[in-house]
Motif scaffolding. Sequence first.
Motif, PDB file in Angstrom:
ATOM      1  N   THR A 153       5.498  10.372  -8.865  1.00 54.38           N
ATOM      2  CA  THR A 153       5.009  10.716 -10.201  1.00 54.38           C
ATOM      3  C   THR A 153       4.424  12.124 -10.209  1.00 54.38           C
ATOM      4  OG1 THR A 153       4.500   8.380 -10.550  1.00 54.38           O
ATOM      5  CG2 THR A 153       3.496   9.955 -12.067  1.00 54.38           C
ATOM      6  N   ARG A 154       3.655  12.455  -9.204  1.00 56.24           N
ATOM      7  CA  ARG A 154       3.082  13.796  -9.082  1.00 56.24           C
ATOM      8  C   ARG A 154       4.177  14.855  -8.977  1.00 56.24           C
ATOM      9  NH1 ARG A 154       0.891  14.552  -3.544  1.00 56.24           N
ATOM     10  NH2 ARG A 154       3.094  14.924  -3.254  1.00 56.24           N
ATOM     11  N   ASP A 155       5.201  14.575  -8.167  1.00 58.55           N
ATOM     12  CA  ASP A 155       6.274  15.542  -7.986  1.00 58.55           C
ATOM     13  C   ASP A 155       7.112  15.714  -9.255  1.00 58.55           C
ATOM     14  OD1 ASP A 155       5.396  15.891  -5.415  1.00 58.55           O
ATOM     15  OD2 ASP A 155       6.974  14.646  -4.493  1.00 58.55           O
ATOM     16  N   ARG A 177       2.666   1.761  -3.439  1.00 57.96           N
ATOM     17  CA  ARG A 177       1.804   2.383  -4.451  1.00 57.96           C
ATOM     18  C   ARG A 177       1.652   3.873  -4.177  1.00 57.96           C
ATOM     19  NH1 ARG A 177      -1.094  -2.453  -3.617  1.00 57.96           N
ATOM     20  NH2 ARG A 177      -2.473  -1.372  -2.163  1.00 57.96           N
ATOM     21  N   SER A 178       1.459   4.217  -2.914  1.00 55.76           N
ATOM     22  CA  SER A 178       1.299   5.619  -2.552  1.00 55.76           C
ATOM     23  C   SER A 178       2.574   6.409  -2.843  1.00 55.76           C
ATOM     24  CB  SER A 178       0.942   5.723  -1.068  1.00 55.76           C
ATOM     25  OG  SER A 178       0.885   7.066  -0.672  1.00 55.76           O
ATOM     26  N   ARG A 179       3.735   5.852  -2.530  1.00 53.05           N
ATOM     27  CA  ARG A 179       5.004   6.538  -2.765  1.00 53.05           C
ATOM     28  C   ARG A 179       5.229   6.758  -4.264  1.00 53.05           C
ATOM     29  NH1 ARG A 179       9.383   6.810   0.898  1.00 53.05           N
ATOM     30  NH2 ARG A 179       7.677   6.529   2.360  1.00 53.05           N
ATOM     31  N   VAL A 180       4.899   5.755  -5.079  1.00 49.81           N
ATOM     32  CA  VAL A 180       5.053   5.886  -6.530  1.00 49.81           C
ATOM     33  C   VAL A 180       4.143   6.998  -7.056  1.00 49.81           C
ATOM     34  CG1 VAL A 180       4.651   4.718  -8.733  1.00 49.81           C
ATOM     35  CG2 VAL A 180       5.878   3.545  -6.901  1.00 49.81           C
ATOM     36  N   ARG A 181       2.903   7.066  -6.561  1.00 47.52           N
ATOM     37  CA  ARG A 181       1.986   8.143  -6.987  1.00 47.52           C
ATOM     38  C   ARG A 181       2.543   9.511  -6.607  1.00 47.52           C
ATOM     39  NH1 ARG A 181      -2.143   4.639  -5.119  1.00 47.52           N
ATOM     40  NH2 ARG A 181      -2.292   5.833  -3.186  1.00 47.52           N
ATOM     41  N   HIS A 182       3.083   9.629  -5.418  1.00 46.12           N
ATOM     42  CA  HIS A 182       3.618  10.911  -4.964  1.00 46.12           C
ATOM     43  C   HIS A 182       4.836  11.318  -5.792  1.00 46.12           C
ATOM     44  CE1 HIS A 182       1.653  11.040  -0.720  1.00 46.12           C
ATOM     45  NE2 HIS A 182       0.861  10.468  -1.605  1.00 46.12           N
ATOM     46  N   ARG A 189       0.830  -1.201   0.000  1.00 41.59           N
ATOM     47  CA  ARG A 189       0.000   0.000   0.000  1.00 41.59           C
ATOM     48  C   ARG A 189       0.862   1.247   0.000  1.00 41.59           C
ATOM     49  NH1 ARG A 189      -1.461   3.469   3.752  1.00 41.59           N
ATOM     50  NH2 ARG A 189      -0.661   2.207   5.447  1.00 41.59           N
ATOM     51  N   SER A 245       5.970  15.402 -12.371  1.00 41.66           N
ATOM     52  CA  SER A 245       5.179  16.229 -13.297  1.00 41.66           C
ATOM     53  C   SER A 245       5.219  17.695 -12.856  1.00 41.66           C
ATOM     54  CB  SER A 245       3.745  15.716 -13.393  1.00 41.66           C
ATOM     55  OG  SER A 245       3.083  15.868 -12.161  1.00 41.66           O
TER      56      SER A 245
END
Length: 177
Positions: free
Chosen positions: A154-156, A147-152, A144, A158
């Motif tokens: 990716t957001r950073d 997945r959250s770290r990868v999303r963060h 969990r 971009s």
Amino acid sequence: MPTARALSSALKRFSRPSAGPEAKALVSGLLKQHGPLSNREMWHLVSKTSPETSTGDNTSIPSMRYLKHIVLEQMGQSGELVKRVINREVPLESNTHATSVSPVKTWRWDFMEAPTQSKTKPVEKAPYGAEVGVGEDFSHLNKRRQRSRVRHVTRDVSWMKELDEVRRIAAERDANV
């Protein structure tokens, strides 16, 4: 109260003699001439080639113990020599008198190889976004949190791209003015 003579003789037991330059030169010469050598082979060559005094004592390397524990050890610690495992082929004789070859691993003293430029790795450029976590290992996290770290991340990344674009546009505008 111990006398100076008793103290100096007691300290001799705790101090190690250092290998002389003649002994080091003799060992280096043997390795240059014969290639990698074992302790025993080196001692046989030293005892044959080394000059002896009128009393029959070897002047530069008096014993195999001195060779092993003083000369070779100090040359190894200073980085001049290195002890390597080398595969040798030793002939074996069987009952039929036919010879066969068997590989045997032996320890040999050899010169330390100088590092070459081709063996050095080129400096790797950090990936874009390394400041925000690109390329980091998240395997220590549970699924969990991974997945959250990868999303963060990716957001950073971009956000970093948008910021770089704004800086590029501002630099072009300032160059045109």
